[in-house]
Design a protein around this motif. Sequence first.
Motif, PDB file in Angstrom:
ATOM      1  N   VAL A  85       0.887  -1.169   0.000  1.00 48.99           N
ATOM      2  CA  VAL A  85       0.000   0.000   0.000  1.00 48.99           C
ATOM      3  C   VAL A  85       0.923   1.216   0.000  1.00 48.99           C
ATOM      4  N   ILE A  86       0.606   2.205  -0.803  1.00 43.33           N
ATOM      5  CA  ILE A  86       1.432   3.423  -0.794  1.00 43.33           C
ATOM      6  C   ILE A  86       0.551   4.618  -0.434  1.00 43.33           C
ATOM      7  N   MET A  87       1.013   5.378   0.561  1.00 44.50           N
ATOM      8  CA  MET A  87       0.350   6.634   0.902  1.00 44.50           C
ATOM      9  C   MET A  87       1.254   7.737   0.375  1.00 44.50           C
ATOM     10  N   VAL A  88       0.716   8.550  -0.530  1.00 48.83           N
ATOM     11  CA  VAL A  88       1.545   9.628  -1.061  1.00 48.83           C
ATOM     12  C   VAL A  88       1.177  10.957  -0.420  1.00 48.83           C
ATOM     13  N   GLY A  89       2.182  11.764  -0.169  1.00 50.42           N
ATOM     14  CA  GLY A  89       1.969  13.114   0.344  1.00 50.42           C
ATOM     15  C   GLY A  89       1.655  14.056  -0.811  1.00 50.42           C
ATOM     16  N   GLY A  90       1.593  15.327  -0.498  1.00 46.99           N
ATOM     17  CA  GLY A  90       1.270  16.305  -1.544  1.00 46.99           C
ATOM     18  C   GLY A  90       2.060  17.590  -1.412  1.00 46.99           C
ATOM     19  N   GLY A  91       3.070  17.549  -0.556  1.00 43.41           N
ATOM     20  CA  GLY A  91       3.857  18.752  -0.255  1.00 43.41           C
ATOM     21  C   GLY A  91       4.559  19.374  -1.453  1.00 43.41           C
ATOM     22  N   ASN A  92       4.709  18.617  -2.542  1.00 48.40           N
ATOM     23  CA  ASN A  92       5.300  19.186  -3.764  1.00 48.40           C
ATOM     24  C   ASN A  92       4.307  20.109  -4.474  1.00 48.40           C
ATOM     25  N   PHE A  93       3.036  20.031  -4.063  1.00 48.54           N
ATOM     26  CA  PHE A  93       2.029  20.942  -4.621  1.00 48.54           C
ATOM     27  C   PHE A  93       1.537  21.930  -3.560  1.00 48.54           C
ATOM     28  N   ALA A  94       1.067  21.420  -2.436  1.00 42.30           N
ATOM     29  CA  ALA A  94       0.549  22.315  -1.379  1.00 42.30           C
ATOM     30  C   ALA A  94       0.484  21.587  -0.046  1.00 42.30           C
TER      31      ALA A  94
END
Length: 238
Positions: free
Chosen positions: A48-57
Amino acid sequence: MDAPYKRLLLKLSGEQLAGKFEGGIDAELGAWLAKEIKKVVEEGTQVVIMVGGGNFARGAQLAGHGIKRVTADHIGMLGTMMNALALTDIFESQGVATRCLSSIFAEQVAEPFIHRLANKHLEKGRVVIAAGGIGRPYLTTDTAAVSLALELDCDVVMKATKVDGVYDKDPAKFEDAKKLDRVTYQQAVEDNAIKVMDKAAMGLALEHKLPIVVFDAMQPDNILKAMHGETVGTTISN
Ligand code: UDP
């Protein structure tokens, strides 16, 4: 060696997915990552992969000047969605069967996150990429990662970081900083120098005794080694 983990959750931050770029997604890095994950899946471990979003906001940074915190968090969650969609395509292009399941309503672009559906995909050997974190504001994808790992009975959360584990002091500032192979939950929660995950995530892991491995996933075979229980970073457990 047999894989000790039947099912693992890998947490990737947006910053990592940006790779060599300032923001956005480094597709080349994504393809490399797909090959690393493929080795793990081929050994029978469910991923399972949980991806962050800090590269966008990031909600906490974006809020203000009229943007409400809840709206900022929604924008952050949409950022994770962009990463999840891109990574899903990249993984599939590398021959890794992958499904993107979204915790925010987005029927046109991804399947909804449904517990049974996620389990079904995983049992079929597909990688499940979670989009939208846990779907609620005032949270980060670190907390979402621990929550989802508990929901899906994962044996471990593997948190990918820039450094290769937890150090007794900041390795960027101190040359004599030592890497710690093991850290207790208590230490991780109480020691403010240990900033690998937010306290909410750590508290949840502590309460449910879910081990967390903090490591550098961007080194060849590190994910596979961590999956085999080899010491590639720092394990946070009892
Ligand atoms: N977010 C949220 N709920 C969640 C997961 C994420 O509101 O369950 C928002 C939050 O604003 C967060 C942003 O999405 O800052 C991006 O996630 P995160 O900061 O964890 O990304 P990373 O730092 O791992 O790239």
